[in-house]
Design an enzyme around this catalytic site. Sequence first.
Site, PDB file in Angstrom:
ATOM      1  N   LYS A 142     -13.858 -18.871 -23.660  1.00  0.00           N
ATOM      2  CA  LYS A 142     -14.072 -19.818 -24.768  1.00  0.00           C
ATOM      3  C   LYS A 142     -13.100 -19.540 -25.910  1.00  0.00           C
ATOM      4  O   LYS A 142     -12.784 -20.432 -26.696  1.00  0.00           O
ATOM      5  CB  LYS A 142     -15.526 -19.824 -25.243  1.00  0.00           C
ATOM      6  CG  LYS A 142     -16.089 -18.493 -25.709  1.00  0.00           C
ATOM      7  CD  LYS A 142     -15.836 -18.165 -27.153  1.00  0.00           C
ATOM      8  CE  LYS A 142     -16.091 -16.712 -27.444  1.00  0.00           C
ATOM      9  NZ  LYS A 142     -15.773 -16.297 -28.789  1.00  0.00           N
ATOM     10  N   THR A 178     -17.404 -20.996 -31.869  1.00  0.00           N
ATOM     11  CA  THR A 178     -16.009 -20.550 -32.005  1.00  0.00           C
ATOM     12  C   THR A 178     -15.070 -21.708 -32.303  1.00  0.00           C
ATOM     13  O   THR A 178     -14.042 -21.513 -32.945  1.00  0.00           O
ATOM     14  CB  THR A 178     -15.512 -19.852 -30.711  1.00  0.00           C
ATOM     15  OG1 THR A 178     -16.601 -19.209 -30.097  1.00  0.00           O
ATOM     16  CG2 THR A 178     -14.452 -18.859 -30.992  1.00  0.00           C
TER      17      THR A 178
END
Length: 333
Positions: A187, A244
């Site tokens: 990610k 994120t």
Amino acid sequence: MKISVVGSGGWGTALALLLLENGHEVTLWSYAEEESRILCETRENPMLKGVALPAGLGLTTDLSCVRGCKIVVLATPSFAVRSTAHRVAPLLDAETVLVSVSKGIEKETSGTLTQAIQAEVGAEHPVVALSGPSHAEEVGRGVPTAVVSASEDQGAAELVQDVFMSPRFRVYASDDTVGVELAAALKNVIALCAGCCDGMGCGDNTKAALMTRGLTEIARLGVAMGGRKETFAGLAGVGDLIVTCTSMHSRNRRCGILIGKGTPPEQAVKEIGAVVEGYYAAANAKALADKMGVEMPIAAAAYEVLYHGKDPHAVLTELMTREKKHEIEDSWV
Ligand SMILES: NC(=O)c1ccc[n+]([C@@H]2O[C@H](COP(=O)([O-])OP(=O)(O)OC[C@H]3O[C@@H](n4cnc5c(N)ncnc54)[C@H](O)[C@@H]3O)[C@@H](O)[C@H]2O)c1
């Protein structure tokens, strides 16, 4: 319980504080003498401004602090996980549980970080990955957070769950270590791309498409490597991806913004001033995708931008004009 946290960056420090608050006897180990001196003198970590380190938190540069610990948390950047586990191994008590909280893939082996730790400490020590949407800056301030404790060893996963659980830190247990760790590492690549889109002035539509298709290809690789599909829809997967790709706490996203605005990638990484795991994970993702024969167009595009200086605008056009696809691969079969 006696616990050592090995690595006193933002994340190791936030977790050490959480464990201390949960009533454990905690020592925080620093890699660098200078880092430890600052912590001891100011009782504050510069990465967690405004969060005091209570007198009860042990601070040291002596790795023998791991002796007698039931749990040792490894919180270094991913490139230092194996070497740190190697140094820790001869000092461990029998059956000490190791917890990996770093997010990355090992460059040399393309393996997960718990695999590297296991190889160094031996099979008698259970190894757990603790991961999920969790900025150190927020955990340090006690912001409600939920993560996953993953291990093939159910007892170890549940021990770590018990030890970290608090009214402000909820921990789910999982047996899918590979899925959790791959989701955590990959990610960061998508977060770099999300930042890049922001830096280029793209909109919310672009970022939503990037995150969704990014998760699809992360899950594709993760499942090919033995992870469970559901894990990618969980906290360590989509949960961590959301946090994120959207937060300014994310150094991967901030690095991507600089690149999207025209800063050369290597310079952008330097400007962030702390470990940008997504930069390294992009190379790992490319290597793994090639090795496993898995299609990862976004990770491949990120690799071209980060390592071959390809223009992000050109890469975006290429991604948008790829051959047409079905959204769900086995539609109409
Ligand atoms: N910061 C977060 O919010 C957060 C949250 C979850 C996971 N993580 C992961 O945790 C890991 C550490 O992140 P961080 O934010 O604490 O990083 P950081 O940049 O704040 O700190 C890194 C620490 O590693 C130490 N270090 C550097 N080289 C080393 C070496 N060769 N051997 C041992 N230690 C060394 C540094 O002295 C420093 O204390 C990363 O993998 C990151 O992806 C971070």
